[in-house]
Design a protein around this motif. Structure first.
Motif, PDB file in Angstrom:
ATOM      1  N   ILE A  13       0.836  -1.203   0.000  1.00  0.00           N
ATOM      2  CA  ILE A  13       0.000   0.000   0.000  1.00  0.00           C
ATOM      3  C   ILE A  13       0.870   1.252   0.000  1.00  0.00           C
ATOM      4  N   GLY A  14       2.011   1.199   0.696  1.00  0.00           N
ATOM      5  CA  GLY A  14       2.961   2.315   0.688  1.00  0.00           C
ATOM      6  C   GLY A  14       3.526   2.571  -0.698  1.00  0.00           C
ATOM      7  N   ILE A  15       3.829   1.509  -1.416  1.00  0.00           N
ATOM      8  CA  ILE A  15       4.334   1.628  -2.783  1.00  0.00           C
ATOM      9  C   ILE A  15       3.276   2.251  -3.694  1.00  0.00           C
ATOM     10  N   ILE A  16       2.038   1.793  -3.538  1.00  0.00           N
ATOM     11  CA  ILE A  16       0.931   2.333  -4.338  1.00  0.00           C
ATOM     12  C   ILE A  16       0.751   3.820  -4.084  1.00  0.00           C
ATOM     13  N   GLU A  17       0.801   4.221  -2.806  1.00  0.00           N
ATOM     14  CA  GLU A  17       0.694   5.644  -2.455  1.00  0.00           C
ATOM     15  C   GLU A  17       1.855   6.437  -3.046  1.00  0.00           C
ATOM     16  N   GLY A  18       3.065   5.903  -2.934  1.00  0.00           N
ATOM     17  CA  GLY A  18       4.248   6.597  -3.423  1.00  0.00           C
ATOM     18  C   GLY A  18       4.207   6.876  -4.912  1.00  0.00           C
ATOM     19  N   ILE A  19       3.543   6.005  -5.650  1.00  0.00           N
ATOM     20  CA  ILE A  19       3.439   6.177  -7.105  1.00  0.00           C
ATOM     21  C   ILE A  19       2.240   7.038  -7.484  1.00  0.00           C
ATOM     22  N   THR A  20       1.080   6.742  -6.909  1.00  0.00           N
ATOM     23  CA  THR A  20      -0.159   7.414  -7.337  1.00  0.00           C
ATOM     24  C   THR A  20      -0.333   8.820  -6.786  1.00  0.00           C
ATOM     25  N   GLU A  21       0.388   9.159  -5.710  1.00  0.00           N
ATOM     26  CA  GLU A  21       0.238  10.489  -5.097  1.00  0.00           C
ATOM     27  C   GLU A  21       0.588  11.605  -6.074  1.00  0.00           C
ATOM     28  N   PHE A  22       1.494  11.350  -6.994  1.00  0.00           N
ATOM     29  CA  PHE A  22       1.982  12.403  -7.879  1.00  0.00           C
ATOM     30  C   PHE A  22       1.390  12.332  -9.282  1.00  0.00           C
ATOM     31  N   LEU A  23       0.274  11.629  -9.385  1.00  0.00           N
ATOM     32  CA  LEU A  23      -0.493  11.567 -10.626  1.00  0.00           C
ATOM     33  C   LEU A  23      -1.953  11.862 -10.301  1.00  0.00           C
ATOM     34  N   PRO A  24      -2.710  12.457 -11.213  1.00  0.00           N
ATOM     35  CA  PRO A  24      -4.102  12.844 -10.912  1.00  0.00           C
ATOM     36  C   PRO A  24      -5.090  11.679 -11.048  1.00  0.00           C
ATOM     37  N   ILE A  25      -4.821  10.613 -10.303  1.00  0.00           N
ATOM     38  CA  ILE A  25      -5.639   9.397 -10.422  1.00  0.00           C
ATOM     39  C   ILE A  25      -6.202   8.949  -9.079  1.00  0.00           C
ATOM     40  N   SER A  26      -6.033   9.746  -8.043  1.00  0.00           N
ATOM     41  CA  SER A  26      -6.530   9.508  -6.689  1.00  0.00           C
ATOM     42  C   SER A  26      -5.731   8.439  -5.952  1.00  0.00           C
ATOM     43  N   THR A  28      -5.711   8.108  -2.691  1.00  0.00           N
ATOM     44  CA  THR A  28      -6.590   7.568  -1.643  1.00  0.00           C
ATOM     45  C   THR A  28      -7.482   6.478  -2.212  1.00  0.00           C
ATOM     46  N   GLY A  29      -8.033   6.736  -3.398  1.00  0.00           N
ATOM     47  CA  GLY A  29      -8.868   5.728  -4.050  1.00  0.00           C
ATOM     48  C   GLY A  29      -8.108   4.448  -4.324  1.00  0.00           C
ATOM     49  N   HIS A  30      -6.888   4.567  -4.817  1.00  0.00           N
ATOM     50  CA  HIS A  30      -6.075   3.384  -5.120  1.00  0.00           C
ATOM     51  C   HIS A  30      -5.685   2.638  -3.844  1.00  0.00           C
ATOM     52  N   MET A  31      -5.402   3.371  -2.770  1.00  0.00           N
ATOM     53  CA  MET A  31      -5.083   2.706  -1.504  1.00  0.00           C
ATOM     54  C   MET A  31      -6.279   1.935  -0.959  1.00  0.00           C
ATOM     55  N   MET A  32      -7.465   2.530  -1.079  1.00  0.00           N
ATOM     56  CA  MET A  32      -8.673   1.858  -0.595  1.00  0.00           C
ATOM     57  C   MET A  32      -9.008   0.633  -1.437  1.00  0.00           C
ATOM     58  N   ILE A  33      -8.765   0.739  -2.724  1.00  0.00           N
ATOM     59  CA  ILE A  33      -8.985  -0.418  -3.607  1.00  0.00           C
ATOM     60  C   ILE A  33      -8.025  -1.542  -3.232  1.00  0.00           C
ATOM     61  N   ALA A  34      -6.766  -1.189  -3.044  1.00  0.00           N
ATOM     62  CA  ALA A  34      -5.750  -2.177  -2.656  1.00  0.00           C
ATOM     63  C   ALA A  34      -6.093  -2.804  -1.315  1.00  0.00           C
ATOM     64  N   SER A  35      -6.513  -1.975  -0.358  1.00  0.00           N
ATOM     65  CA  SER A  35      -6.869  -2.475   0.976  1.00  0.00           C
ATOM     66  C   SER A  35      -8.043  -3.445   0.904  1.00  0.00           C
ATOM     67  N   HIS A  36      -8.989  -3.141   0.014  1.00  0.00           N
ATOM     68  CA  HIS A  36     -10.163  -4.006  -0.157  1.00  0.00           C
ATOM     69  C   HIS A  36      -9.766  -5.397  -0.663  1.00  0.00           C
ATOM     70  N   TYR A  37      -8.936  -5.431  -1.689  1.00  0.00           N
ATOM     71  CA  TYR A  37      -8.565  -6.717  -2.277  1.00  0.00           C
ATOM     72  C   TYR A  37      -7.496  -7.458  -1.465  1.00  0.00           C
ATOM     73  N   LEU A  38      -6.751  -6.713  -0.653  1.00  0.00           N
ATOM     74  CA  LEU A  38      -5.778  -7.356   0.237  1.00  0.00           C
ATOM     75  C   LEU A  38      -6.428  -7.785   1.545  1.00  0.00           C
ATOM     76  N   GLN A  39      -7.721  -7.383   1.684  1.00  0.00           N
ATOM     77  CA  GLN A  39      -8.537  -7.768   2.846  1.00  0.00           C
ATOM     78  C   GLN A  39      -7.891  -7.357   4.171  1.00  0.00           C
ATOM     79  N   THR A  40      -7.471  -6.111   4.238  1.00  0.00           N
ATOM     80  CA  THR A  40      -6.899  -5.603   5.482  1.00  0.00           C
ATOM     81  C   THR A  40      -8.016  -5.182   6.434  1.00  0.00           C
ATOM     82  N   ASN A  41      -7.732  -5.189   7.722  1.00  0.00           N
ATOM     83  CA  ASN A  41      -8.683  -4.773   8.748  1.00  0.00           C
ATOM     84  C   ASN A  41      -9.061  -3.315   8.538  1.00  0.00           C
ATOM     85  N   TYR A  42     -10.364  -2.988   8.646  1.00  0.00           N
ATOM     86  CA  TYR A  42     -10.850  -1.642   8.341  1.00  0.00           C
ATOM     87  C   TYR A  42     -10.205  -0.576   9.239  1.00  0.00           C
ATOM     88  N   ASP A  43     -10.189  -0.811  10.547  1.00  0.00           N
ATOM     89  CA  ASP A  43      -9.614   0.169  11.477  1.00  0.00           C
ATOM     90  C   ASP A  43      -8.116   0.341  11.248  1.00  0.00           C
TER      91      ASP A  43
END
Length: 257
Positions: A13-26, A28-43
């Motif tokens: 998720i850190g890698i995804i943030e590091g790449i997507t933060e500097f492009l206009p593609i969201s 936060t959206g990509h991190m949430m998508i990754a978290s969903h499919y990686l099935q991480t705990n919500y809290d």
């Protein structure tokens, strides 16, 4: 107790943030998508995202340090006023905004943000009006700040909303990019502190360890990629990023239908 899977997911998720933060593609959206499919705990995910975004913010702070010194000397009022609208709306509608953070709304946000990117690329002035960050007027800064409110909707993209608006106002793309990311730094640090205070009672030692790993991952990847990614952003039409957003949103929709 921290386990290997938690370490791996926080790094991913850190890698995804590091790449997507500097492009206009969201990012936060990509991190949430990754978290969903990686099935991480919500809290855990909420805490992780707060720290991970701090990593990319610190990288941006270092990368733009010279420009920031100039801005502080000449345009600090512009930075403050450009962030006041989103701070105002964010605080008033904080609870309502948090309810929007789900996969369905991210799909909508990606689509709407994509449409705005394409619109701005198609209808921006043929000739630039502003060629230097020091020439941005107070009114232009406020207008960019007002449209930054759109990024409160998950998946829309803060950088996407500000860069697209700046282009429509006649800013040269490189100037729009610089201004967008410079005004994001105090905003992101403020959000980090606010969210930490709000979630203080929910943060465990395990969360801190996992979040530190994710933050470090995001910072390192951001430092390695920021110059390259900003060059891509500057040279690539926003229409391309809009199309990418449509593809991602469509893919998520079909995977979950």
């Amino acid at each position: 107790m921290i386990n290997l899977y938690q370490i791996i997911t926080s790094i991913i998720i850190g890698i995804i943030e590091g790449i997507t933060e500097f492009l206009p593609i969201s990012s936060t959206g990509h991190m949430m998508i990754a978290s969903h499919y990686l099935q991480t705990n919500y809290d855990t995910t909420k805490i992780l995202e707060i720290f991970i975004q701090l990593g990319s913010t610190l990288a941006a702070l270092y990368f733009f340090r010279q420009k920031i010194v100039i801005i502080i000397k000449n345009k600090i009022k512009h930075v403050i006023l450009s962030n006041l609208p989103i701070i105002f709306f964010g605080l008033i509608f904080y609870k309502q905004i948090k309810l929007l953070f789900n996969l369905e709304n991210i799909i909508y946000g990606l689509i709407l943000g994509g449409l705005f990117l394409i619109f701005s690329e198609m209808f921006k002035p043929k000739k630039y009006i502003i060629y230097n960050i020091n020439n941005i007027s107070l009114l232009q800064a406020i207008i960019i700040g007002i449209f930054q409110i759109l990024s409160l909707y998950p998946g829309f993209s803060r950088s996407g909303s500000t860069i697209a608006t700046a282009l429509l106002l006649g800013l040269k793309k490189s100037v729009a990019i610089e201004f967008s990311f410079i005004i994001s730094i105090p905003l992101s640090i403020g959000i980090f502190l606010f969210e930490i205070l709000n979630n203080m009672n929910n943060i465990t030692r395990t969360d801190i360890l996992i979040s530190f790993i994710g933050c470090l991952s995001s910072f390192v990847v951001s430092m390695l990629c920021i110059q390259f990614l900003l060059k891509i952003l500057n040279k690539t039409s926003l229409i391309f990023f809009g199309i990418y957003r449509f593809i991602i949103s469509g893919l998520i929709y079909f995977l979950n239908s």
